[in-house]
Design a protein around this motif. Structure first.
Motif, PDB file in Angstrom:
ATOM      1  N   VAL A  17      37.099 -24.672  28.489  1.00 33.37           N
ATOM      2  CA  VAL A  17      35.927 -24.869  27.646  1.00 33.37           C
ATOM      3  C   VAL A  17      34.682 -24.832  28.522  1.00 33.37           C
ATOM      4  O   VAL A  17      34.597 -25.539  29.532  1.00 33.37           O
ATOM      5  CB  VAL A  17      36.011 -26.211  26.892  1.00 33.37           C
ATOM      6  CG1 VAL A  17      34.714 -26.486  26.124  1.00 33.37           C
ATOM      7  CG2 VAL A  17      37.203 -26.199  25.943  1.00 33.37           C
ATOM      8  N   GLU A  18      33.721 -23.995  28.135  1.00 38.22           N
ATOM      9  CA  GLU A  18      32.458 -23.867  28.860  1.00 38.22           C
ATOM     10  C   GLU A  18      31.323 -24.359  27.978  1.00 38.22           C
ATOM     11  O   GLU A  18      31.220 -23.970  26.812  1.00 38.22           O
ATOM     12  CB  GLU A  18      32.192 -22.404  29.233  1.00 38.22           C
ATOM     13  CG  GLU A  18      33.120 -21.837  30.277  1.00 38.22           C
ATOM     14  CD  GLU A  18      32.745 -22.258  31.698  1.00 38.22           C
ATOM     15  OE1 GLU A  18      31.638 -22.824  31.866  1.00 38.22           O
ATOM     16  OE2 GLU A  18      33.545 -22.028  32.598  1.00 38.22           O
ATOM     17  N   PRO A  19      30.420 -25.203  28.518  1.00 37.33           N
ATOM     18  CA  PRO A  19      29.232 -25.586  27.745  1.00 37.33           C
ATOM     19  C   PRO A  19      28.145 -24.537  27.882  1.00 37.33           C
ATOM     20  O   PRO A  19      28.036 -23.865  28.907  1.00 37.33           O
ATOM     21  CB  PRO A  19      28.809 -26.897  28.418  1.00 37.33           C
ATOM     22  CG  PRO A  19      29.248 -26.726  29.850  1.00 37.33           C
ATOM     23  CD  PRO A  19      30.503 -25.898  29.813  1.00 37.33           C
ATOM     24  N   GLY A  20      27.334 -24.387  26.829  1.00 38.48           N
ATOM     25  CA  GLY A  20      26.166 -23.521  26.912  1.00 38.48           C
ATOM     26  C   GLY A  20      26.483 -22.073  27.191  1.00 38.48           C
ATOM     27  O   GLY A  20      26.312 -21.587  28.311  1.00 38.48           O
ATOM     28  N   VAL A  21      26.952 -21.347  26.187  1.00 40.70           N
ATOM     29  CA  VAL A  21      27.316 -19.934  26.343  1.00 40.70           C
ATOM     30  C   VAL A  21      26.458 -19.098  25.397  1.00 40.70           C
ATOM     31  O   VAL A  21      26.361 -19.401  24.201  1.00 40.70           O
ATOM     32  CB  VAL A  21      28.809 -19.705  26.054  1.00 40.70           C
ATOM     33  CG1 VAL A  21      29.145 -18.216  26.080  1.00 40.70           C
ATOM     34  CG2 VAL A  21      29.668 -20.464  27.066  1.00 40.70           C
ATOM     35  N   ALA A  22      25.818 -18.067  25.929  1.00 45.87           N
ATOM     36  CA  ALA A  22      25.060 -17.118  25.120  1.00 45.87           C
ATOM     37  C   ALA A  22      25.917 -15.875  24.905  1.00 45.87           C
ATOM     38  O   ALA A  22      26.284 -15.199  25.865  1.00 45.87           O
ATOM     39  CB  ALA A  22      23.752 -16.760  25.797  1.00 45.87           C
ATOM     40  N   LEU A  23      26.221 -15.612  23.649  1.00 42.39           N
ATOM     41  CA  LEU A  23      27.076 -14.480  23.280  1.00 42.39           C
ATOM     42  C   LEU A  23      26.214 -13.491  22.509  1.00 42.39           C
ATOM     43  O   LEU A  23      25.692 -13.815  21.439  1.00 42.39           O
ATOM     44  CB  LEU A  23      28.220 -14.989  22.402  1.00 42.39           C
ATOM     45  CG  LEU A  23      29.399 -14.064  22.148  1.00 42.39           C
ATOM     46  CD1 LEU A  23      30.290 -14.022  23.383  1.00 42.39           C
ATOM     47  CD2 LEU A  23      30.210 -14.566  20.959  1.00 42.39           C
ATOM     48  N   THR A  24      26.035 -12.298  23.060  1.00 44.15           N
ATOM     49  CA  THR A  24      25.243 -11.277  22.398  1.00 44.15           C
ATOM     50  C   THR A  24      26.180 -10.242  21.786  1.00 44.15           C
ATOM     51  O   THR A  24      27.105  -9.770  22.451  1.00 44.15           O
ATOM     52  CB  THR A  24      24.274 -10.606  23.379  1.00 44.15           C
ATOM     53  OG1 THR A  24      23.396 -11.598  23.909  1.00 44.15           O
ATOM     54  CG2 THR A  24      23.457  -9.541  22.681  1.00 44.15           C
ATOM     55  N   VAL A  25      25.939  -9.923  20.512  1.00 43.03           N
ATOM     56  CA  VAL A  25      26.790  -8.954  19.825  1.00 43.03           C
ATOM     57  C   VAL A  25      25.934  -7.856  19.233  1.00 43.03           C
ATOM     58  O   VAL A  25      24.766  -8.061  18.891  1.00 43.03           O
ATOM     59  CB  VAL A  25      27.635  -9.623  18.709  1.00 43.03           C
ATOM     60  CG1 VAL A  25      28.461 -10.764  19.270  1.00 43.03           C
ATOM     61  CG2 VAL A  25      26.764 -10.100  17.558  1.00 43.03           C
ATOM     62  N   SER A  26      26.513  -6.670  19.136  1.00 47.43           N
ATOM     63  CA  SER A  26      25.848  -5.566  18.445  1.00 47.43           C
ATOM     64  C   SER A  26      26.252  -5.614  16.986  1.00 47.43           C
ATOM     65  O   SER A  26      27.423  -5.804  16.658  1.00 47.43           O
ATOM     66  CB  SER A  26      26.248  -4.229  19.051  1.00 47.43           C
ATOM     67  OG  SER A  26      27.595  -3.945  18.775  1.00 47.43           O
ATOM     68  N   THR A  27      25.287  -5.438  16.104  1.00 46.91           N
ATOM     69  CA  THR A  27      25.572  -5.453  14.668  1.00 46.91           C
ATOM     70  C   THR A  27      25.253  -4.127  14.013  1.00 46.91           C
ATOM     71  O   THR A  27      25.224  -4.021  12.809  1.00 46.91           O
ATOM     72  CB  THR A  27      24.783  -6.579  13.976  1.00 46.91           C
ATOM     73  OG1 THR A  27      23.396  -6.465  14.325  1.00 46.91           O
ATOM     74  CG2 THR A  27      25.295  -7.939  14.415  1.00 46.91           C
ATOM     75  N   SER A  28      25.006  -3.113  14.820  1.00 44.33           N
ATOM     76  CA  SER A  28      24.911  -1.739  14.306  1.00 44.33           C
ATOM     77  C   SER A  28      25.251  -0.803  15.442  1.00 44.33           C
ATOM     78  O   SER A  28      25.099  -1.146  16.614  1.00 44.33           O
ATOM     79  CB  SER A  28      23.517  -1.435  13.760  1.00 44.33           C
ATOM     80  OG  SER A  28      22.554  -1.505  14.779  1.00 44.33           O
TER      81      SER A  28
END
Length: 454
Positions: A17-28
């Motif tokens: 488990v990691e605290p503070g994660v930024a996950l960026t996803v493409s939605t197009s």
């Protein structure tokens, strides 16, 4: 290309488990090649949400995979808990419900059931589908009308589906189907293959195959179903040794266990999953493991039907990957399925710690998706499908433990009721516990089930 950043208060990244994660996803989609609905990047150590990020508080894990479902069985919940009985008396009640379904009523029920799954953090389902034809066995104008109803229902509920179109040809080792089973049968495996070949994959949809059981597909037709799946590199599932009566009948008919019979006809292999695998010999376990045939355990159904506790530990040690399913939907809660596998084994052996929380989560996520043909789902890493779910850590069930124990808390204390968000292909399906397209899931379930009452 459109990018969305999710800030995860806590995230389960493979084993920790990691605290503070930024996950960026493409939605197009994009000309640069970033696929639609996939994780573009993962950054750890992000203490505060970046500007404009969608904040998900709690523990975010990859989307859960329900590797074995019979959607119409949801209509049996409560009804089949009255009194006692056996698997075989339960089956008679199930047949009664099956006889009442039409493509329209099946769509309504399945849409509500799949929405219930989304509320429980499930992002893909393996639908073991054998209700093909009209009562009496006549085909609909579209021979795949019932399967298409399930596909449409999953799309409206916002989850991925692997339609495991099921060959069901016999009432038992070559005997003709009984009157209830005429809806299930295509007559021969060749006719089954002709019909299922008309189903097309599309966004969010995989088409796989299933052998209902060695009872329901004659031995000389098993290879036809297996070849269809092998030629398409598609998943192939089979109910296997769920009941001791099945084993006894198979031995009487063929002098082989069900596992040995499947091996003899080329059914076992890395794209094949045996469902239940409850009553196996040591030789059966070795065959399944050496062929890397998967095992889908369905503990809440197996205990509801008094089927028994399967040898999951021995199967995994032998080389059989484990996945989980809610099967008859006595409950729809993959966290409960995961902990039940461990707790059942504790009761059987009177020892603890057969699987870590991380191992149980892997069965419920990555290995479940792989069993359904979604090998690029089930992890939070760049390139993976952007399917994930967030479990609240501040409810009466989950409050108190240290954040670093969030995975253990989720597996051994949380329930489907603690799921706050479900994201599929980078888009919210469930936000703050509310389904985006089926806002009243309970009402939809009640209405669709009431419509099936005689």
């Amino acid at each position: 290309m459109s990018l969305t950043t999710y800030w995860l208060e806590h995230a389960w990244l493979d084993t920790n488990v990691e605290p503070g994660v930024a996950l960026t996803v493409s939605t197009s989609g994009s000309a640069a090649g970033t696929p639609d609905g996939r994780v573009a990047s993962v950054r750890t150590g992000v203490d505060t949400p970046p500007p404009g990020a969608v904040v998900l508080r709690g523990l975010t894990i990859p989307g859960l995979s329900n590797a074995h479902s019979h959607a119409f069985h949801r209509a049996l919940r409560g009804t089949v808990q009255v009194g006692s009985g056996t698997f075989w008396t339960w089956r008679e009640v199930m047949y009664t419900v099956a006889q009442r379904l039409t493509p329209d009523s099946y769509f309504a029920l399945a849409r509500a059931v799949y929405a219930e799954m989304a509320l429980a953090g499930i992002t893909s389902v393996g639908e073991f589908h054998y209700l093909h034809h009209a009562p009496g066995g006549s085909p609909y104008a579209d021979p795949n009308a019932m399967g298409e109803a399930l596909i449409a229902a999953a799309a409206e509920a916002g989850i991925r589906i692997t339609l495991l179109d099921t060959a069901y040809l016999s009432s038992g080792f070559g005997a003709a189907p009984d009157r209830h089973q005429l809806r299930f049968s295509d007559g021969t495996a060749e006719k089954w293959a002709e019909r299922v070949s008309a189903l097309k994959e599309r966004d969010g949809v995989r088409v796989g195959a299933a052998i209902h059981s060695v009872r329901a597909v004659p031995a000389d037709q098993l290879a036809t179903v297996a070849r269809w799946a092998q030629d398409r590199e598609a998943p192939l599932h089979v109910h296997l040794s769920e009941q001791t009566a099945e084993n006894d009948a198979c031995l009487a008919a063929h002098g082989l266990t069900p596992t040995q019979l499947l091996a003899e006809h080329g059914v076992l292999g890395p794209r094949t999953t045996g469902v239940h695998n409850t009553h196996l010999t040591d030789g059966d376990i070795a065959l399944l493991g050496s062929s890397t045939t998967g095992t889908c355990m369905c503990p809440t159904t197996e205990r509801d039907l008094a089927d028994g506790i399967g040898p999951a530990v021995a199967l995994q040690r032998a080389g059989s990957p484990l996945s989980l399913g809610s099967d008859s939907h006595a409950v729809i809660d993959l966290l409960e399925e995961a902990r039940a596998m461990e707790l059942n084994e504790r009761l059987r052996t009177r020892t603890r710690g057969h699987w870590t929380a991380a191992a149980l989560l892997r069965a419920a996520t990555a290995d479940g998706h792989a069993a359904l043909g979604w090998a690029d789902a089930g992890t939070l890493e760049a390139g993976a499908l952007a399917d994930f779910t967030t479990i609240a850590l501040d409810t009466v069930r989950t409050a108190g433990p240290l954040p670093r124990l969030a995975a253990e808390t989720a597996v051994f204390a949380a329930s489907a009721a603690d799921v706050r968000h479900t994201v599929v292909a980078g888009r919210h399906v469930v936000r703050d516990g509310v389904h985006h397209s089926v806002p009243d899931v309970a009402g939809a379930l009640a209405d669709s089930i009431a419509a099936l009452r005689g």
